[in-house]
Design an enzyme around this catalytic site. Sequence first.
Site, PDB file in Angstrom:
ATOM      1  CD  GLU A 130      -1.326   0.090   3.646  1.00 48.91           C
ATOM      2  OE1 GLU A 130      -2.147  -0.821   3.801  1.00 48.91           O
ATOM      3  OE2 GLU A 130      -1.299   1.110   4.332  1.00 48.91           O
ATOM      4  CB  CYS A 151      -2.233  -5.704   6.034  1.00 46.56           C
ATOM      5  SG  CYS A 151      -1.954  -4.089   6.778  1.00 46.56           S
ATOM      6  CG  HIS A 190      -2.121  -8.601   9.578  1.00 45.26           C
ATOM      7  ND1 HIS A 190      -0.974  -8.075   9.027  1.00 45.26           N
ATOM      8  CD2 HIS A 190      -2.856  -7.543  10.014  1.00 45.26           C
ATOM      9  CE1 HIS A 190      -1.026  -6.750   9.107  1.00 45.26           C
ATOM     10  NE2 HIS A 190      -2.155  -6.398   9.705  1.00 45.26           N
TER      11      HIS A 190
END
Lengths: 136, 356
Positions: free
Chosen positions: B89, B121, B244
């Site tokens: 990103e 993400c 994550h």
Amino acid sequence: MDIPRHWRLRKQRYALVGEVCDNCDAKLFPPRDICPDCGEEAKTLYSFSGHGEVYSYTTVYDPPVGFEESAPYTVAIVKLDEGPLVTAQLTDLEEKEVEIGMPVEMVTRKLRSATDERGMLVYGYKFRPILNASLV
Amino acid sequence: MSDPNSKLLTPQNPVGIVGYGAYVPRYRLPASEVSRVWTDSMGATPIKEKSVPGLDEDVATMSIEAARNALLRAEIAPTEIRAVWVGSESHPYAVKPTSTIVAEAIGAVPNTQAADWEFACKAGTEAMVAAMGLVGSGMAGYAMAIGMDTAQGRPGDALEYTAAAGGAAFIIGPEDDSLAVIESTYSFVTDTPDFWRRAYQKYPEHGHRFTGEPAYFKHIASAGLAFLEMTETTPEDYAYIVLHQPNAKFPQRAAAKLGFEPEQVKTGLLVSEIGNTYSGAAIIGLTAILDEAQPEDKILLISFGSGAGSDAMALRVTESIEKRRHLAPKVRDYISRRTEVDYATYVRMRGKLVMK
């Protein structure tokens, strides 16, 4: 216009691609198509390992246009393992005292600070202290 | 074998990770520095410190180094790669692919796909799943998927403590050549507005507490539970789990809810030492596991991207790992290379000073 020049140099700048002399096996960087050692044609591409050592160095406190944001920075002449001398910035130096003979490895980084937010980004080789000596 | 009607995605031809490489820049900003400047050192800090990219680094340069590490371990020629896909990103250009810069630098041009991916993400794992499809269908021998970020947090915002730089590159190839076989994947995606950045905005916005239950926990748990059920596996079947990791607390709590023990979580949990590397976060944790895992170990990876979705995949480590993992720097080599910076230096390095 700098675009054609940056574009033409991308292979040597991104990945240290030079040439090798088919006659005497001398490695050439930057590529120049004629071997400086034997005078024969040398056009075969050769990818340098990126390993070398500091031959000489200096620190720039009064930078030229385009490099203001990264000053002070250290520029070195690096003697590549394959022979040629290359002028380049050293990077990731913090806490490291630069010494003549210090082993370094090539990394591809941004060459100029982005003072012009609309311009193209220019990438190329710099050298840093060896990350993991057991891999050299 | 593959069943087009199954929610579980299984490639026609078995595939795996043939080479992997990590990258973390050398600079670290302790969370206590952010707290010192913005809360008079009164606030709690979500991690110990985060990585900060150098002045000459961006997602292109960091991806190049991770990609070179992946190539060293894969022991293939870069010209054998048929796709270079970079998920991020924080691509350096709004328009102009990062992936062509990376492909050119590693020598994968011109006979290759190249494109940039964006899904907050989880752009990196999305690229991995696509690479599995490309290779698993027989269209290509090898495909490279990268997740890399130089994340930005608004000064003083909760995210400034954690928004970090780093990531990993993977070369997906045939099973026979793999360090870890990826058996199957499952993705769980909904439209959930927990975090975003509008065009031309420098810093992202987030939904504060809304980023927790309806976003991170809902998607990780849904992907994880469905994946375990469809693959008929249980937490005991896995030596490791990596999720994550936006902070230290979320992945530990989510793993516990899925039934995993702290012992299975700790190897892949790097967030306290390097921060949240966004597209790189789950997969750089995977590289830490691959740096240590033994043949036949099973690994469960679940990414999360805001907006929102999770990709779950199971990996099985092969015998080849022992011979080839030493061919490139390990993620711990990068983590232990550490230069602490103060808030003022960080502000300069991240371009937060107004120069004109």
